[in-house]
Design an enzyme around this catalytic site. Structure first.
Site, mmCIF file in Angstrom:
data_model
loop_
_atom_site.group_PDB
_atom_site.id
_atom_site.type_symbol
_atom_site.label_atom_id
_atom_site.label_comp_id
_atom_site.label_asym_id
_atom_site.label_seq_id
_atom_site.Cartn_x
_atom_site.Cartn_y
_atom_site.Cartn_z
ATOM 1 N N HIS A 32 -2.475 -18.986 1.268
ATOM 2 C CA HIS A 32 -1.518 -20.013 1.674
ATOM 3 C C HIS A 32 -1.682 -20.367 3.152
ATOM 4 O O HIS A 32 -1.083 -21.320 3.635
ATOM 5 C CB HIS A 32 -0.077 -19.555 1.407
ATOM 6 C CG HIS A 32 0.387 -18.446 2.299
ATOM 7 N ND1 HIS A 32 0.027 -17.130 2.085
ATOM 8 C CD2 HIS A 32 1.163 -18.445 3.406
ATOM 9 C CE1 HIS A 32 0.571 -16.377 3.031
ATOM 10 N NE2 HIS A 32 1.254 -17.147 3.845
ATOM 11 N N GLY A 137 -3.779 0.963 -11.243
ATOM 12 C CA GLY A 137 -4.398 2.285 -11.188
ATOM 13 C C GLY A 137 -4.589 2.739 -9.752
ATOM 14 O O GLY A 137 -4.270 2.016 -8.801
ATOM 15 N N LYS A 192 5.641 4.005 -8.440
ATOM 16 C CA LYS A 192 4.946 5.004 -7.614
ATOM 17 C C LYS A 192 5.089 4.689 -6.136
ATOM 18 O O LYS A 192 5.031 5.588 -5.284
ATOM 19 C CB LYS A 192 3.479 5.117 -8.025
ATOM 20 C CG LYS A 192 2.677 3.818 -7.953
ATOM 21 C CD LYS A 192 2.044 3.567 -6.604
ATOM 22 C CE LYS A 192 1.314 2.246 -6.572
ATOM 23 N NZ LYS A 192 0.743 1.945 -5.252
ATOM 24 N N THR A 249 -1.461 7.260 -3.814
ATOM 25 C CA THR A 249 -0.527 6.554 -2.939
ATOM 26 C C THR A 249 0.301 7.509 -2.091
ATOM 27 O O THR A 249 0.740 7.147 -1.001
ATOM 28 C CB THR A 249 0.413 5.657 -3.768
ATOM 29 O OG1 THR A 249 -0.357 4.915 -4.712
ATOM 30 C CG2 THR A 249 1.163 4.679 -2.895
ATOM 31 N N ASN A 257 2.810 2.119 1.834
ATOM 32 C CA ASN A 257 4.112 2.695 1.516
ATOM 33 C C ASN A 257 4.252 4.078 2.142
ATOM 34 O O ASN A 257 5.297 4.417 2.699
ATOM 35 C CB ASN A 257 4.299 2.762 -0.007
ATOM 36 C CG ASN A 257 4.468 1.392 -0.618
ATOM 37 O OD1 ASN A 257 5.531 0.793 -0.559
ATOM 38 N ND2 ASN A 257 3.388 0.869 -1.195
#
Length: 349
Positions: A32, A137, A192, A249, A257
């Site tokens: 964008h 995944g 997650k 993660t 995160n």
């Protein structure tokens, strides 16, 4: 040569565009931001999101959504969950023939609590979509862009569409499994991020591996409870899009995160953390949505609730940990077993 439109030029959209280009596809990567699209087109780089990476010539950058979609056989959506519906409305007005819709978004829509495949089906008429597939995944964009071995899953209610997506992405460094459980794959991929925030908070507080192992394990129990109530297959959550995604993660500095949680654990305020990150931290809004959804459908999620309190109610992270540790005694398996056998669980889709 297959032509694919990739909508969203962040790190993940760019990395997946590279996989498709390596597999011989002609890729139109939409941003964008005009300056970002021009950088991709002219310099074959995306320095903000993947510094030091050279993007293959098979990837073209554009800020025209119409140009990205024109002539494409499939569209890969990699935009923030909160933006998905708005982007789909724009796409709907530009479609001239039905496309295969694939998404790689690990989030839940705020307010509605809808999964991304549900949002796609609501916004794109059936006659303009051949099928909907989710790709998820344990996969950091930074490592995929370096062509390091990575394994993911693609899920769809249409098994042939899942196989088509598998063929698009499968190569020597990017292994793809099919899965029929689209609910479980989407819920695992979204939730997650909540547990990764918690793992980052734990590390930021200076706690060690014991605490992180507990968060990952009990976090998986929470994800499974909510997912099965919504109709997911419980075995999905011990696979790539459950435990696999949790491990990567919650334990890697690549995880935005985890990094956001780490800063929170060190005492930074949420607004300051999000400003510092400079990228969307899906786990923040997913925490808000999952907490509200758990209350609505009566699923116990104490870790999610604790993180919600830290993010939105100003609770000190250490106080949240102390309260989690001081909860009433429980049997480890009983609550999970009860949720898996709940006759009120949603119908599997």
């Amino acid at each position: 040569m297959k032509q694919i439109a990739v909508v969203g030029a962040g790190s993940w959209g760019t990395a997946l565009s590279m996989v498709l280009a390596d597999n011989g596809c002609s890729v139109n990567l939409w941003s964008h931001r005009k300056e970002q699209a021009e950088e991709i087109q002219e310099k074959h780089t995306n320095a903000k999101y993947l510094p030091g990476i050279s993007i293959p010539g098979g990837v073209s950058g554009t800020d025209s959504l119409s140009k990205a979609l024109d002539g494409s056989e499939a569209v890969l959506l990699v935009v923030p969950a909160k933006s998905m519906r708005e982007v789909l409305k724009r796409i709907r007005g530009l479609l001239k023939h039905p496309l295969l819709f694939i998404h790689g978004v690990k989030g839940i829509e705020p307010v509605t609590f809808k999964r991304m495949s549900e949002v796609i089906c609501e916004e794109i008429p059936e006659e303009l979509r051949r099928a909907v597939v989710v790709l998820s995944g344990p996969s950091h964009a930074e490592e995929v862009s370096l062509r390091h071995p990575t394994t993911v899953a693609v899920a769809s209610k249409d098994s042939e569409a899942a196989k088509e997506a598998q063929n698009l992405f499968f190569n020597r460094y990017f292994r793809v499994y099919t899965n029929e459980d689209i609910v479980g794959v989407e819920i695992g991929g979204a939730l997650k991020n909540i547990i990764a925030l918690g793992a980052g908070i734990s590390d930021g507080l200076g706690y060690g591996d014991n605490a992180k192992a507990a968060l990952i394990t009990r976090g998986l129990a929470e994800i499974t409870r909510l997912g099965t109530k919504l109709g997911a297959h419980p075995l999905t959550f011990i696979g790539l899009t459950g435990m696999g995604d949790l491990i990567v993660t919650c334990t890697s500095v690549h995880s935005r995160n985890w990094r956001a949680g780490n800063l929170l654990g060190k005492g930074r305020k949420l607004e300051n953390v999000l400003s510092h990150m400079g990228m969307v931290v899906e786990g923040v809004r997913t925490t808000e949505a999952a907490f509200a959804l758990s209350k609505k459908i009566n699923v116990e999620m104490p870790i999610t609730e604790a993180i919600y309190q830290v993010l939105f109610e100003g609770k000190h992270p250490k106080d949240a940990v102390d309260e989690l540790m001081g909860r009433e005694k429980k049997d480890e398996i009983a609550a999970l077993t009860e949720s898996l056998s709940d006759k009120n669980s949603g119908k599997r889709q």
